[in-house]
Scaffold this motif. Structure first.
Motif, PDB file in Angstrom:
ATOM      1  N   ARG A 224     -29.138  -3.716  13.086  1.00  0.00           N
ATOM      2  CA  ARG A 224     -29.104  -3.894  14.539  1.00  0.00           C
ATOM      3  C   ARG A 224     -28.252  -5.109  14.921  1.00  0.00           C
ATOM      4  O   ARG A 224     -27.479  -5.051  15.872  1.00  0.00           O
ATOM      5  CB  ARG A 224     -30.536  -4.070  15.040  1.00  0.00           C
ATOM      6  N   ARG A 225     -28.390  -6.194  14.158  1.00  0.00           N
ATOM      7  CA  ARG A 225     -27.603  -7.392  14.446  1.00  0.00           C
ATOM      8  C   ARG A 225     -26.112  -7.120  14.276  1.00  0.00           C
ATOM      9  O   ARG A 225     -25.291  -7.542  15.095  1.00  0.00           O
ATOM     10  CB  ARG A 225     -28.055  -8.525  13.527  1.00  0.00           C
ATOM     11  N   LEU A 228     -24.762  -5.162  17.233  1.00  0.00           N
ATOM     12  CA  LEU A 228     -24.613  -5.970  18.443  1.00  0.00           C
ATOM     13  C   LEU A 228     -23.385  -6.876  18.357  1.00  0.00           C
ATOM     14  O   LEU A 228     -22.656  -7.053  19.342  1.00  0.00           O
ATOM     15  CB  LEU A 228     -25.880  -6.818  18.652  1.00  0.00           C
ATOM     16  N   SER A 442     -28.304  -2.905  33.429  1.00  0.00           N
ATOM     17  CA  SER A 442     -29.180  -3.073  32.268  1.00  0.00           C
ATOM     18  C   SER A 442     -30.078  -4.283  32.476  1.00  0.00           C
ATOM     19  O   SER A 442     -29.797  -5.153  33.315  1.00  0.00           O
ATOM     20  CB  SER A 442     -28.365  -3.230  30.981  1.00  0.00           C
ATOM     21  N   VAL A 444     -32.336  -7.217  30.139  1.00  0.00           N
ATOM     22  CA  VAL A 444     -32.537  -7.841  28.829  1.00  0.00           C
ATOM     23  C   VAL A 444     -33.660  -8.861  28.952  1.00  0.00           C
ATOM     24  O   VAL A 444     -33.720  -9.625  29.941  1.00  0.00           O
ATOM     25  CB  VAL A 444     -31.250  -8.517  28.321  1.00  0.00           C
ATOM     26  N   GLU A 473     -28.379  -9.329  22.359  1.00  0.00           N
ATOM     27  CA  GLU A 473     -28.444  -8.156  23.229  1.00  0.00           C
ATOM     28  C   GLU A 473     -27.861  -8.463  24.605  1.00  0.00           C
ATOM     29  O   GLU A 473     -27.172  -7.618  25.198  1.00  0.00           O
ATOM     30  CB  GLU A 473     -29.896  -7.700  23.345  1.00  0.00           C
ATOM     31  N   GLU A 477     -24.594  -6.535  26.161  1.00  0.00           N
ATOM     32  CA  GLU A 477     -24.607  -5.837  27.446  1.00  0.00           C
ATOM     33  C   GLU A 477     -23.501  -6.356  28.366  1.00  0.00           C
ATOM     34  O   GLU A 477     -22.887  -5.572  29.097  1.00  0.00           O
ATOM     35  CB  GLU A 477     -25.978  -6.014  28.111  1.00  0.00           C
TER      36      GLU A 477
END
Length: 484
Positions: A224-225, A228, A442, A444, A473, A477
């Motif tokens: 996931r890191r 991103l 979005s 966060v 994150e 975004e």
């Protein structure tokens, strides 16, 4: 006698000469030579047309010089005496006592006075084979070669097309026409896929203790890191201007400006600068080590002398993350004079040397500088706390922007729920996030972090892993709205 004279047989006496057969032979030979000389001086109109050869016999082509090819003797029934005598004759008595000339095919060149010879294009083409239909004769440019026939192609154009297909993932099999040759020489095709080593957790411990012999692979958090970070490093054309604002103070707006800018500066190779546009003695410059006492007012005063990046660098302070900060005026009496025109001049100067400009706005939306901030911003980040009054203030900020003609900025905005305390109490943060998700692009959530609660200089290495993931994150975004 040849040539129309009286015919004298061998048994009859010669009416003119009494020498018998010898005189007759001389006269016949003399007449034949005379006829041959006449045929050389003028064309003969009594020659029969050439007989066409059979269909199975190849036809002789007429050369471009106008030579006429006489068919072989076996294809012609009878050849006139005058045509055979056109060349040097070989006369011999045959078995019957008569004189014959060997019928050898000869090629006669054009003679002065001959009519021009017209060459038939059909006679110069090779005969059609069995089963092949005769195509009509066409003039003009040659027809387009059929598919599959090799033709010259610009190598540069081919290389550019192959590179574009490789980047877009169209070249997957490595085979491309013509010839199904391997054209994809990218590293992803030529190198064997290797498992990435783990970065955190027990997987990293096993990998290190085994001497890097046992590779459990990346954890879901590591994957996931990495995803991103790939989004954060999206290509950016020109200078992207981001404004962070909120109607309420104490929600961590200045802290979000410093941490977001530090995240971009540490992961990207671009130059990132944060401008403190708070007219009420902003504290953005306190989030990084202070290197200079210069402020935005000094930069505007010396704007005419700024020509290079090193000139601008004398007015900013830089932290360990490579984030640069342009401080605001510390004297409240002077900072009020920071107008819309001053902010526009500042941004117009900075965009020549930086790829990203982040602006820490004040709590008021009616002061002059705010009109300049919203007028040049490409994107806004609305900051809210985890409390009810913080969420209401952030929603009121969006209402004010919609009412003043900035609805496009609201729809493309990113809402940040910054947890400034350890516990949210009885506030349902999921409901708060749902509310903002219906109004902006979005939402966060950044968890509480003790290091940020200190209010001192920001060090990304001291942040909690969950906070670092929340900032990644947020940055991803924001980067999704970069113009491509």
């Amino acid at each position: 006698m040849v040539g129309g004279g009286p015919v004298v047989t061998q048994g009859d006496p010669d009416p003119e000469h009494s020498d018998g057969s010898v005189g007759r032979y001389v006269r016949e030979q003399w007449s034949a030579d005379t006829a041959a000389r006449r045929s050389r001086r003028r064309p003969s109109s009594t020659l029969p047309p050439p007989v066409a050869p059979p269909a199975t016999t190849p036809r002789h082509a007429t050369p471009a010089g106008g030579l006429e090819v006489v068919p072989p003797a076996d294809a012609v029934e009878e050849t006139p005496e005058t045509e055979r005598a056109a060349g040097p004759d070989i006369v011999r008595p045959d078995a019957a006592g008569s004189h014959a000339v060997p019928a050898v095919p000869r090629t006669r060149g054009p003679v002065d006075g001959d009519p021009p010879v017209r060459v038939d294009p059909a006679a110069t083409r090779p005969p059609h084979t069995a089963g092949e239909a005769a195509a009509p004769h066409r003039l003009g440019p040659p027809p387009t070669p059929p598919r599959g026939v090799g033709r010259w192609v610009d190598p540069g154009a081919v290389a550019a097309q192959e590179a574009q297909r490789a980047r877009s993932g169209l070249v997957s099999s490595g085979l491309d026409a013509p010839g199904d040759l391997a054209t994809d020489l990218s590293s992803a095709r030529l190198l064997r896929p290797a498992k990435r080593p783990p970065q955190t957790g027990w997987r990293r411990l096993v990998y290190v203790l085994s001497g890097k012999l046992i590779n459990p692979g990346e954890s879901p958090a590591d994957i996931r890191r990495r995803e991103l970070i790939a989004r954060i490093n999206a290509p950016l054309l020109g200078c992207h201007k981001i404004a962070l604002l909120s109607l309420k103070g104490g929600v961590g707006k200045t802290t979000m400006t410093a941490t977001l800018g530090a995240t971009f500066a540490s992961l990207r190779g671009d130059r990132v600068v944060a401008v403190d546009a708070n007219p009420d003695r902003g504290t953005l410059s306190q989030k990084i080590p202070l290197e200079t006492s210069a402020t935005v007012r000094h930069l505007l005063r010396d704007a005419q002398r700024v020509r290079r990046y090193t000139d601008v660098r004398a007015y900013t302070s830089q932290g360990p993350s490579r984030l640069e900060v342009l401080a605001s005026e510390q004297d409240p009496a002077v900072s009020v004079a920071f107008s819309e025109d001053d902010y526009r001049r500042t941004v117009n100067l900075l965009e020549h040397f930086y790829n990203m400009v982040l602006t820490d706005c004040g709590t008021g939306l009616m002061h002059s500088a705010m009109y300049g901030v919203l007028g040049v911003a490409d994107q806004i980040v609305v900051v809210s706390s985890g409390s009810i009054d913080g969420a209401r203030s952030a929603s009121a900020t969006m209402d004010w922007l919609d009412a003043h003609g900035h609805g496009d900025l609201v729809r493309n905005a990113v809402a940040v729920i910054n947890c400034v305390s350890r516990s949210a109490g009885g506030v349902d943060l999921d409901r708060v996030a749902e509310h903002f998700a219906g109004r902006c692009r979005s939402v966060v959530r950044v968890p509480f972090d003790p290091h940020l609660q200190e209010g001192a200089e920001v060090d990304l290495d001291r942040l909690d892993p969950r906070t670092r993931m929340g900032l990644l994150e947020l940055a991803a975004e924001v980067a999704d709205a970069f113009p491509s």
